[in-house]
Enzyme design. Structure first.
Site, mmCIF file in Angstrom:
data_model
loop_
_atom_site.group_PDB
_atom_site.id
_atom_site.type_symbol
_atom_site.label_atom_id
_atom_site.label_comp_id
_atom_site.label_asym_id
_atom_site.label_seq_id
_atom_site.Cartn_x
_atom_site.Cartn_y
_atom_site.Cartn_z
ATOM 1 N N CYS A 1 165.068 50.805 23.874
ATOM 2 C CA CYS A 1 164.665 51.994 24.628
ATOM 3 C C CYS A 1 163.477 52.650 23.934
ATOM 4 C CB CYS A 1 165.810 52.980 24.748
ATOM 5 S SG CYS A 1 166.383 53.598 23.143
ATOM 6 N N CYS B 1 163.844 53.632 20.356
ATOM 7 C CA CYS B 1 163.624 52.550 19.387
ATOM 8 C C CYS B 1 162.139 52.415 19.048
ATOM 9 C CB CYS B 1 164.162 51.237 19.928
ATOM 10 S SG CYS B 1 165.936 51.225 20.270
ATOM 11 N N CYS C 1 136.414 68.002 39.755
ATOM 12 C CA CYS C 1 135.270 68.824 39.373
ATOM 13 C C CYS C 1 134.785 68.406 37.986
ATOM 14 C CB CYS C 1 135.640 70.302 39.380
ATOM 15 S SG CYS C 1 136.996 70.698 38.244
ATOM 16 N N CYS D 1 137.222 68.372 35.069
ATOM 17 C CA CYS D 1 138.030 67.154 34.934
ATOM 18 C C CYS D 1 137.262 66.093 34.147
ATOM 19 C CB CYS D 1 138.406 66.607 36.312
ATOM 20 S SG CYS D 1 139.331 67.747 37.354
ATOM 21 N N ASP E 1 98.403 49.662 32.555
ATOM 22 C CA ASP E 1 97.802 48.473 31.964
ATOM 23 C C ASP E 1 96.858 47.881 33.005
ATOM 24 O OD1 ASP E 1 97.447 46.222 30.213
ATOM 25 O OD2 ASP E 1 98.790 45.115 31.543
ATOM 26 N N ASP F 1 103.418 45.276 32.600
ATOM 27 C CA ASP F 1 104.139 44.080 33.029
ATOM 28 C C ASP F 1 104.324 43.049 31.933
ATOM 29 O OD1 ASP F 1 101.390 43.348 32.880
ATOM 30 O OD2 ASP F 1 101.793 41.638 34.198
ATOM 31 N N ASP G 1 103.024 45.208 26.610
ATOM 32 C CA ASP G 1 103.218 46.569 27.122
ATOM 33 C C ASP G 1 104.551 47.166 26.692
ATOM 34 O OD1 ASP G 1 100.790 46.455 28.563
ATOM 35 O OD2 ASP G 1 101.776 45.407 30.214
#
Length: 1006
Positions: free
Chosen positions: A71, A74, A151, A154, A669, A884, A888
């Site tokens: 239980c 225990c 909200c 919470c 760039d 890219d 960069d």
């Protein structure tokens, strides 16, 4: 039948495994990347200890099998015995699993000491596994659903509780999605501990997903009873590689953890179906599919609760289904029907029948249907927080218990006061109705995510290879079981099931749903394809290259999901207000409800101060709504990130979304960003006695080892010059193989060019700086020729061979057609454009002039681009960077808002805050404009939420009662409170109508 789990084999995988991390967790928990959040100071200190920061601070974790526990007493006794041992840091005992997880300091105690402590407590103990040092830095990230949050208070409560758990490194909770992501150390805490903590805080918790590739979640058709479940368990027990499984016959779901080094997912599914002789049909469930169904499930749950009541009332559903309507009839309709009125006024015992009916009906509503408010309020208060549930519980309880007291007082004294049972019942009804409407509205905010998930086809056609790499057949498989290297067939009109490469056929593919590009893209042999896009014309055979979490579509969904989980800095205001909101409201309510707090002339005839004040107090408590404040930011961010994704703009978080609206400078760039990145040779002039063909061969041989776009342009130009009809048919490899010369000692010099040896002689290909450093003299007529190229926005490439200048090549990279318009739009939006490039000044100025950029920084090295960003940030300005390439990435990371062109490198995309999928500069405008409109919408939401509370609370308290002589009833206050949250969510949903701006639109707004 209750879910059953059978542990087949639980071992930690230390070697490399397909698609999995080096250290696997035996509890079916996985990892998903989580944006960086600040660690709790105490957690950081704890983690620094367990990660082996010092030699004497390494903690260990062991798992102990315990026999004899019957239980909870225990398990508590075992935990107490373990925690009393000096050196034990944490002990967690699982009663049902008969085991304990113990974290301890091996410098203070040994494993045998732990075993003896358990045996001394009266139980048998056995060490189940070898100790796992907590010094490993492996962490897991689990995504959990958190139900019941209403909200920002919470959210703050759950986040605080999760961050306080030992082993939790980071935790973030999103109100709009009702999801939480927790990064934790599986050696110290598991998913069950986290779910328990969530539930102890008063909310519902469950694990949603992980990206572990050694776990499958399957939907099983054919499990009709417990016997079928046992047959399925027997099959799984016999299969090699299955480590753990769980069969749930009620939901028809099967969780399987398997060793990917022994068996793959498709083989596993085939084996299960084969061993079952066709009885079981399995379908892989996508974790994203479960996420998108969550909103519908939440709305359905609220609808059932609002209309039918909880499951306990199913036997009397007809009676409770309409809840408050019988009360309404008793109060309003029945008095005008003589027969019914006679029944209601008939006295039964001390009370009239109407009182008995109302008391009975409201008791069911108050304590059965309204039980959720009491449970959530108690748990919130127990954890030191307050939320909407506290306000609802206070208001309804005050109304209910006053009415009960009034009835009992009347029965004893004969003085009958009015009762307000209807106020309690109607209040709960309107609150639940409001939450249902809110759930529906919040579900709409994730429509973009749902559309992305639905792009993936359910099945795929797998081509079966025979001898000689010929296809001997085909079979339909679940699309989630596709493996890298699989050959797949895509029919016209079908969806491409996975990222891959076309190996046969040609067609046009509609990629608009992923990239936003409306024009279908031509696909031929060797062309890459994206999973989820639509094949419009011919049949295709593709070879899968990326599946699962590596696929483009999965990464897009993950980015959108992560962005929706993140918090914008502006939300800190709502979090602070929510933390003090409920205590302030309760205080105001107490003042409003104080006996004698209202003038005598306000009190109606036959009324009392107490009753009059109580109704005002209840209305104040109920009408106040912290939910609207908590929803103001996350719902807007959620809609905006979805809208951005549908327009080809992926936003990585609320922080980036907020910062973009403040941009003052944006740096571009040049190559591949302002230009198309498709360099072509326009001029090749020889300034020596060398033959033109020999010159091109020499330059192409040197550049063949370079990956620079200009090098590719030179090699392509030379290939065309040397091509013949025969070589043109054989392809580029055969073109190159016949005439390219051998090179050695190749070296790429960033910002200068390349150098190598050809025929044991040095060749230099690059700019003036490279020639100057190697003492190569540039004649005046050559320098003039190069200058003319640069002034016409072309790059002049100088070639020297054997210490002599031999020629010059002019290379042009056309501008993107939209570049000038984008720069003009940015100027009109108040954003200053700057071009930073490693190219020479003449070419840079020519390109800038053509685009319309006045501020130019040329001949800048990659590290120098980041310095330019930092110099602009010194005065507090917000700086954006659009690039890219790998060069960069430092600037993208340094910028306040980094935007990576989608066609760029993975490094650039990883460093950026925005990813522009279409490789179109117009998306820069969309990113900034969407940010501005989103922040405007968030501010409007805050204004509305604050104004609502500022106006409604005084009205509920009776400020206008002297003028209007009207008292706001509690049920009306509840309706207003519920609708306030709905209105904020609907306000955020207006962002779905977003349209990208045009030049005329921006000019009109100036």
């Amino acid at each position: 039948m209750a879910p059953s789990r059978r542990d087949i084999q639980l071992t930690r995988i230390t070697g490399h495994s397909l698609g999995s991390s080096d250290a696997e967790n035996e509890e079916m928990e996985g990892v998903r990347l989580l944006d960086s959040y600040d660690d709790d100071e105490e957690n950081a200190h704890f983690l620094s200890k367990i990660e082996g920061g010092s030699g004497d601070s390494v903690l260990k974790k062991i798992q102990v099998g315990i026999t004899g526990m019957t239980c909870a007493a225990c398990s508590n006794a075992v935990e107490g015995a373990l925690m009393s041992v000096n050196g034990v840091f944490k002990a967690s005992v699982a009663l049902l699993q008969n085991r304990a997880d113990v974290v301890f300091d091996p410098n203070l105690i040994k494993e045998e000491d732990i075993k003896e402590a358990i045996e001394d407590a009266g139980f048998e103990a056995e060490i189940l596994a070898d100790p796992v040092t907590a010094g490993t830095k492996t962490t897991l990230v689990g995504q959990f659903t958190i139900g019941g949050m209403t909200c920002a208070a919470c959210v703050n409560s759950v986040e605080g509780i999760l961050k306080d758990l030992p082993g939790v490194k980071r935790a973030v909770v999103a109100l709009a999605t009702s999801l939480g992501e927790v990064e934790y150390d599986p050696n110290l805490i598991n998913k069950d501990d986290i779910i328990t903590a969530i539930e102890d805080a008063g909310f519902e918790g469950s694990l949603v997903q992980s990206n572990q590739q050694d776990k499958l979640l399957l939907r099983v058709d054919g499990v009709l009873n417990e016997l079928d479940a046992q047959v399925l368990e027997g099959i799984l027990t016999r299969l090699n590689g299955v480590r753990q499984f769980r069969v749930d016959s009620l939901s028809g779901e099967l969780d399987v953890v398997f060793d990917p080094e022994v068996v793959n997912s498709r083989t596993l599914v085939d084996d299960i179906e084969g061993e079952g002789y066709g009885k079981f049909k399995l379908r892989v469930m996508s974790p994203y599919e479960r996420l998108t169904s969550k909103d519908t499930g939440e709305a359905s749950k609220m609808f059932r609760l609002n209309v039918y009541g909880p499951k306990i009332l199913e036997p009397v559903r007809e009676f409770t289904g309409l809840k408050s309507i019988p009360l309404f009839c008793i109060q309003v309709i029945c008095p005008y029907i003589a027969a019914l009125n006679n029944v209601l006024v008939w006295r039964c015992g001390p009370f009239m029948m109407s009182d008995w009916f109302k008391w009975g009906l409201v008791s069911i509503i108050q304590f059965v249907i309204g039980k959720r408010f009491y449970v959530a309020a108690w748990r919130a208060l127990r954890n030191g927080s307050t939320n909407m549930d506290v306000l609802v519980a206070l208001g309804t309880s005050a109304s209910y218990f006053y009415s009960v007291g009034a009835l009992l007082y009347g029965a004893v004294t004969g003085f009958w006061s009015p009762t307000y049972f209807d106020a309690s019942a109607m209040l709960i009804t309107f609150v639940l109705l409001g939450k249902y409407l809110e759930s529906l509205a919040k579900g709409k905010t994730s429509d973009a995510m749902k559309k992305l998930v639905q792009l993936t086809p359910a099945t795929a056609v797998l081509l079966i290879e025979g001898k000689g790499e010929k296809f001997v057949g085909e079979r339909e498989i679940d699309a989630l079981l596709i493996q890298p290297g699989d050959s797949l067939k895509v029919v016209p009109g079908g969806k491409i099931p996975a990222d891959g490469v076309v190996v046969w056929g040609s067609s046009y593919v509609n990629e608009s749903m992923v990239t936003g590009e409306s024009v279908p893209v031509s696909k031929e042999v060797g062309s890459p394809v994206i999973g989820g896009t639509i094949n419009t014309h011919g049949a295709l055979h593709i070879k899968a290259t990326k599946v699962g979490s590596d696929a483009v579509l999965s990464q897009i969904i993950s980015l959108v999901e992560t962005a929706q989980m993140s918090k914008a800095p502006i939300q800190q205001f709502a979090d602070y207000v929510a933390s003090i909101f409920v205590p302030v409201v309760v205080t105001l309510s107490s003042i409003a409800g104080a006996v004698g707090g209202y003038p005598e002339e306000w009190i109606p005839e036959n009324g009392t101060h107490f009753v009059f004040s109580l109704m005002f107090s209840i209305s104040v408590v109920v009408i106040a709504c912290p939910c609207a404040l908590g929803l103001a930011t996350p719902t807007a961010v959620m809609v905006a990130t979805g809208v951005g994704a549908t327009n080809g703009v992926l936003i990585k978080g609320g922080d980036a979304l907020e910062k973009a609206h403040k941009l003052k400078y944006i740096i571009f760039d040049k190559t591949g960003t302002l230009t198309q990145g498709k360099a072509t040779v326009t001029t090749a002039k020889v300034f020596s006695e060398m033959d033109r063909g020999e010159f091109l061969t020499l330059v192409a041989s040197a550049e063949a080892s370079s990956e620079h776009p200009l090098a590719k342009a030179i090699v392509d130009y030379a290939s065309q010059f040397h091509s013949t009809d025969e070589s043109a048919e054989d392809g580029r490899e055969s073109q190159n193989s016949g005439w390219l010369l051998d090179t050695s000692d190749f070296s790429a010099l960033p910002g200068k060019g390349i150098q190598c040896l050809v025929n044991n002689r040095m060749i230099l290909v690059g700019n003036r700086k490279l020639m100057s450093e190697n003492s190569i003299t540039i004649p005046d007529h050559v320098d003039k020729f190069v200058g003319e190229l640069e002034e016409s926005a072309r790059t002049g490439v100088i070639v020297a061979y054997n210490s002599e200048l031999v020629g010059v090549m002019g290379i042009a990279d056309p501008l993107k057609r939209e570049a000038p318009m984008v720069v003009e739009l940015l100027r009109r939006m108040g954003v200053r454009s700057i071009m930073v490039t490693g190219d020479n000044w003449r070419t840079a100025r020519a390109v800038a002039k053509e685009v319309g950029i006045e501020d130019v920084r040329a001949e800048v090295m990659p590290a120098g681009k980041a310095e330019v960003v930092r110099s602009l940030q010194k005065d507090g300005s917000t700086v954006g960077m659009v690039g890219d390439g790998i060069n960069d990435s430092p600037a993208l990371a340094a910028a306040d808002v980094g935007m990576a062109i989608g066609a760029g490198t993975d490094v650039a995309i990883e460093a950026a805050d925005y990813v522009l999928m279409r490789n179109n500069l117009e998306d820069v405008i969309i990113a900034i404009d969407l940010s501005r409109k989103t922040l405007t919408r968030i501010r409007m939401n805050y204004v509305f939420a604050m104004a609502y509370n500022v106006v409604s609370i005084p009205i509920a308290a009776g400020v206008f009662f002297p003028l209007l002589r009207v008292q706001l009833p509690p049920w009306a206050a509840g309706a207003c409170m519920a609708l306030s949250s709905v209105s904020v969510v609907c306000s955020s949903l207006l962002l779905r109508r977003y349209k990208k701006p045009s030049l005329n639109t921006i000019m009109a707004n100036e």
